[in-house]
Design a protein around this motif. Structure first.
Motif, short mmCIF file in Angstrom:
data_model
loop_
_atom_site.label_atom_id
_atom_site.label_comp_id
_atom_site.label_asym_id
_atom_site.label_seq_id
_atom_site.Cartn_x
_atom_site.Cartn_y
_atom_site.Cartn_z
N ILE A 86 67.99 58.91 -9.87
CA ILE A 86 67.73 57.76 -10.70
C ILE A 86 67.93 56.49 -9.87
O ILE A 86 68.95 56.37 -9.19
N PRO A 87 66.99 55.53 -9.86
CA PRO A 87 65.66 55.61 -10.48
C PRO A 87 64.68 56.36 -9.59
O PRO A 87 65.03 56.74 -8.47
N VAL A 127 71.49 47.82 -2.78
CA VAL A 127 70.88 48.79 -3.68
C VAL A 127 71.77 50.03 -3.73
O VAL A 127 72.40 50.39 -2.74
N THR A 128 71.83 50.63 -4.90
CA THR A 128 72.55 51.89 -5.07
C THR A 128 71.58 52.92 -5.62
O THR A 128 70.96 52.71 -6.67
N LYS A 151 73.38 54.04 9.03
CA LYS A 151 73.89 52.81 9.62
C LYS A 151 75.17 52.34 8.93
O LYS A 151 75.55 52.84 7.87
N ASP A 152 75.81 51.37 9.54
CA ASP A 152 77.04 50.82 8.96
C ASP A 152 76.82 50.24 7.57
O ASP A 152 77.74 50.15 6.77
N GLN A 153 75.57 49.85 7.29
CA GLN A 153 75.25 49.28 5.99
C GLN A 153 75.17 50.34 4.88
O GLN A 153 75.04 50.01 3.72
N PHE A 154 75.23 51.61 5.27
CA PHE A 154 75.13 52.70 4.31
C PHE A 154 76.53 53.20 3.94
O PHE A 154 77.43 53.23 4.78
N SER A 155 76.67 53.59 2.70
CA SER A 155 77.91 54.24 2.28
C SER A 155 77.59 55.23 1.16
O SER A 155 76.61 55.06 0.44
N VAL A 156 78.41 56.25 1.05
CA VAL A 156 78.23 57.25 0.00
C VAL A 156 79.56 57.48 -0.68
O VAL A 156 80.63 57.33 -0.09
N GLU A 157 79.49 57.83 -1.96
CA GLU A 157 80.68 58.22 -2.69
C GLU A 157 80.28 59.01 -3.91
O GLU A 157 79.13 58.99 -4.35
N GLN A 191 73.87 48.10 1.85
CA GLN A 191 74.22 46.69 1.70
C GLN A 191 74.51 46.08 3.07
O GLN A 191 75.50 46.45 3.71
N PRO A 192 73.68 45.13 3.54
CA PRO A 192 72.44 44.67 2.91
C PRO A 192 71.26 45.54 3.32
O PRO A 192 71.31 46.23 4.34
#
Lengths: 114, 111
Positions: free
Chosen positions: A7-8, A19-20, A62-68, A80-81
């Motif tokens: 989603i979405p 964006v998530t 990249k450093d701008q990416f994260s997951v949880e 972000q960004p």
């Protein structure tokens, strides 16, 4: 049968915004993955996640990416960004315990960064 | 360079015919997997063939693996229109499913 829901299905944002991307994995699955596919190109591994931790990540992560995955809810990929080159389809996958368990992929979220 | 790649970009067959998609890879593997991706969907695993196996079947599908030449094939017999999809091979270095996908072969099955 069980499904991975994303989603979405399509998200359009301006460059520089956050964006998530949300993934609802199969309920008893323990391993989670994100892959990135630019139009017309192969799917590429970004990251895998187990027991609340990133196990491995590729150079695309990249450093701008994260997951949880807070409290067993959605497995999320946050950027972000964002940058123009982040435009792609992002596929989430999950799988259960055991090496014979094949990953189930979602249908993908198409991210368009303008 | 690609760690896994299919040898043809696109194939077209008539319904009922058989077709084979080939793949070559460049790394050591514990397993090779074949996936199918239909338009607008995520990939779905078809067959997993381990490095100590030479052939694996799943219904109308048959995969082979030749580790000496680092190549694999996926054959589909009695094709159906619903087999129209992109077929990927993917290598897996240690069964952790950190998959390296090939670029895919687009198969069109005409009625």
């Amino acid at each position: 049968g069980p499904k991975v829901l994303q989603i979405p299905s399509h998200q359009i944002i301006d460059m520089g915004q956050m964006v998530t991307l949300n993934c609802d994995p199969v309920s008893n699955h323990l391993y989670f993955y994100w892959y990135k596919q630019i139009l017309g190109q192969q799917m590429e591994f970004l990251v895998n996640f187990y027991n609340g931790k990133v196990m491995e990540k590729s150079k695309l992560f990249k450093d701008q990416f994260s997951v949880e995955r807070p409290d067993g809810s959605y497995f999320t990929l946050k950027i972000q960004p964002t940058a123009l080159e982040d435009s792609a389809v992002y596929f989430c996958a999950s799988r259960g315990q055991g090496n014979n368990q094949a990953p189930l992929f979602g249908e993908g979220t198409r991210l368009s960064v303008l | 360079s690609q760690l896994a790649e299919e040898n043809l970009w696109a194939l077209s067959v008539h319904e009922g015919e058989s077709v084979t998609v080939n793949c070559s890879y460049k790394t050591s593997i514990t397993a090779l997997q074949w996936y199918r991706q239909k338009s607008g969907e995520g990939p779905a695993q078809l067959i997993l063939i381990r490095s100590n196996e030479r052939e694996k079947r799943n219904g109308r599908l048959r995969a082979t693996l030749d580790t000496s030449s680092q190549s694999s094939s996926l054959s589909i017999t009695a094709t159906r229109c619903e087999d129209t999809a992109v077929y990927f091979c993917a290598t897996d270095p240690y069964m952790g499913y950190k998959l390296t996908f090939g670029t895919g072969t687009s198969l069109l099955v005409d009625p």
